[in-house]
Design a protein around this motif. Structure first.
Motif, short mmCIF file in Angstrom:
data_model
loop_
_atom_site.label_atom_id
_atom_site.label_comp_id
_atom_site.label_asym_id
_atom_site.label_seq_id
_atom_site.Cartn_x
_atom_site.Cartn_y
_atom_site.Cartn_z
N VAL A 153 0.84 -1.20 0.00
CA VAL A 153 0.00 0.00 0.00
C VAL A 153 0.87 1.25 0.00
N GLU A 154 1.89 1.28 0.85
CA GLU A 154 2.76 2.45 0.91
C GLU A 154 3.49 2.66 -0.41
N ASP A 155 4.03 1.59 -0.99
CA ASP A 155 4.73 1.73 -2.27
C ASP A 155 3.79 2.19 -3.37
N PHE A 156 2.58 1.66 -3.41
CA PHE A 156 1.60 2.08 -4.40
C PHE A 156 1.29 3.57 -4.25
N ASP A 157 1.02 3.98 -3.01
CA ASP A 157 0.71 5.40 -2.77
C ASP A 157 1.87 6.30 -3.18
N ASP A 158 3.08 5.93 -2.78
CA ASP A 158 4.24 6.78 -3.03
C ASP A 158 4.70 6.76 -4.49
N THR A 159 4.57 5.61 -5.15
CA THR A 159 5.10 5.46 -6.50
C THR A 159 4.11 5.85 -7.58
N TYR A 160 2.84 5.49 -7.40
CA TYR A 160 1.88 5.66 -8.49
C TYR A 160 0.72 6.58 -8.14
N TYR A 161 0.03 6.29 -7.06
CA TYR A 161 -1.20 7.00 -6.73
C TYR A 161 -0.96 8.51 -6.57
N THR A 162 0.04 8.90 -5.82
CA THR A 162 0.31 10.31 -5.60
C THR A 162 0.62 11.03 -6.91
N ALA A 163 1.41 10.42 -7.77
CA ALA A 163 1.72 11.02 -9.08
C ALA A 163 0.46 11.16 -9.93
N PHE A 164 -0.40 10.16 -9.90
CA PHE A 164 -1.66 10.18 -10.66
C PHE A 164 -2.55 11.31 -10.17
N ARG A 165 -2.75 11.37 -8.86
CA ARG A 165 -3.61 12.40 -8.26
C ARG A 165 -3.05 13.80 -8.53
N ASP A 166 -1.74 13.95 -8.38
CA ASP A 166 -1.11 15.25 -8.62
C ASP A 166 -1.23 15.69 -10.07
N ALA A 167 -1.11 14.75 -11.01
CA ALA A 167 -1.23 15.08 -12.44
C ALA A 167 -2.63 15.58 -12.76
N GLU A 168 -3.64 14.93 -12.18
CA GLU A 168 -5.02 15.37 -12.41
C GLU A 168 -5.24 16.76 -11.84
N ARG A 169 -4.77 17.00 -10.63
CA ARG A 169 -4.93 18.32 -9.99
C ARG A 169 -4.16 19.39 -10.76
N ASP A 170 -2.95 19.08 -11.17
CA ASP A 170 -2.15 20.05 -11.94
C ASP A 170 -2.84 20.43 -13.25
N ALA A 171 -3.43 19.46 -13.93
CA ALA A 171 -4.14 19.75 -15.18
C ALA A 171 -5.33 20.66 -14.91
N ARG A 172 -6.08 20.37 -13.87
CA ARG A 172 -7.22 21.25 -13.53
C ARG A 172 -6.74 22.65 -13.18
N ASP A 173 -5.67 22.74 -12.39
CA ASP A 173 -5.15 24.05 -12.00
C ASP A 173 -4.68 24.84 -13.22
N GLN A 174 -3.97 24.18 -14.10
CA GLN A 174 -3.41 24.84 -15.28
C GLN A 174 -4.48 25.23 -16.30
N LEU A 175 -5.47 24.36 -16.50
CA LEU A 175 -6.42 24.56 -17.60
C LEU A 175 -7.77 25.12 -17.19
N ALA A 176 -8.18 24.89 -15.92
CA ALA A 176 -9.55 25.25 -15.54
C ALA A 176 -9.62 25.96 -14.19
N ALA A 177 -8.57 26.68 -13.85
CA ALA A 177 -8.53 27.43 -12.60
C ALA A 177 -8.84 26.53 -11.39
N GLY A 178 -8.45 25.26 -11.49
CA GLY A 178 -8.62 24.34 -10.38
C GLY A 178 -10.03 23.78 -10.23
N ARG A 179 -10.92 24.17 -11.10
CA ARG A 179 -12.32 23.74 -10.96
C ARG A 179 -12.48 22.26 -11.29
N ARG A 180 -13.26 21.60 -10.44
CA ARG A 180 -13.48 20.16 -10.58
C ARG A 180 -14.83 19.88 -11.24
N HIS A 181 -14.90 18.73 -11.89
CA HIS A 181 -16.14 18.17 -12.41
C HIS A 181 -16.90 19.12 -13.35
#
Length: 158
Positions: free
Chosen positions: A108-136
């Motif tokens: 679980v720790e390796d998954f969170d640190d290696t993949y999940y955090t990068a995935f979540r951050d990429a989604e948030r960064d895209a929203r921040d960059q393209l849509a002023a952070g707005r979700r959904h």
């Protein structure tokens, strides 16, 4: 109070909430359809990842519960006079790694640190960059398209 007045009051409340999504779910000026669609797909991917992560945490918890129950079974086998069998299960299975060198908490720790955090951050960064952070935004626009405007229980917002 008559049903007509109650219905009129309910319709007024509906109308008050029927002027579209709140500001957090409105498309920023200049944001095109293709980008909203892409961000919607990115959000969908994150939701699937969240579900997968939940399954991983479920696996972690169930594996731990199974190991604890196995330890209790070993104790019961000993109480029933089956010491040799209990000793073998205790030695070979209780506390055993589920994969080479790892218990599930380490997976679980390796998954969170290696993949999940990068995935979540990429989604948030895209929203921040393209849509002023707005979700959904995609879903909010879908709701606007699919709901029956002016109808109770089809309001745009609470």
């Amino acid at each position: 109070m008559s049903d007509d007045r109650t219905e009129t009051r309910n319709e007024q409340r509906t109308t008050d909430r029927d002027d579209g999504p709140d500001a957090a779910h409105r498309r920023p000026e200049g944001l095109d359809d293709a980008t909203v669609e892409a961000l919607g797909k990115l959000s969908e991917a994150l939701e699937v990842m969240e579900q997968a992560r939940g399954f991983l945490y479920g696996f972690h918890r169930l594996t731990g519960k199974a190991d604890l129950a196995l330890g209790e079974a070993v104790g019961l086998l000993r109480d029933a006079g089956h010491d040799e069998l209990a000793d073998r299960i205790d030695r070979e299975v209780v506390g055993r790694n589920v994969i080479e060198g790892r218990w599930t908490f380490q997976i679980v720790e390796d998954f969170d640190d290696t993949y999940y955090t990068a995935f979540r951050d990429a989604e948030r960064d895209a929203r921040d960059q393209l849509a002023a952070g707005r979700r959904h935004l995609f879903e909010a626009e879908m709701k606007e398209d699919r709901r029956t405007h002016g109808r109770r229980h089809h309001e745009a917002r609470p």
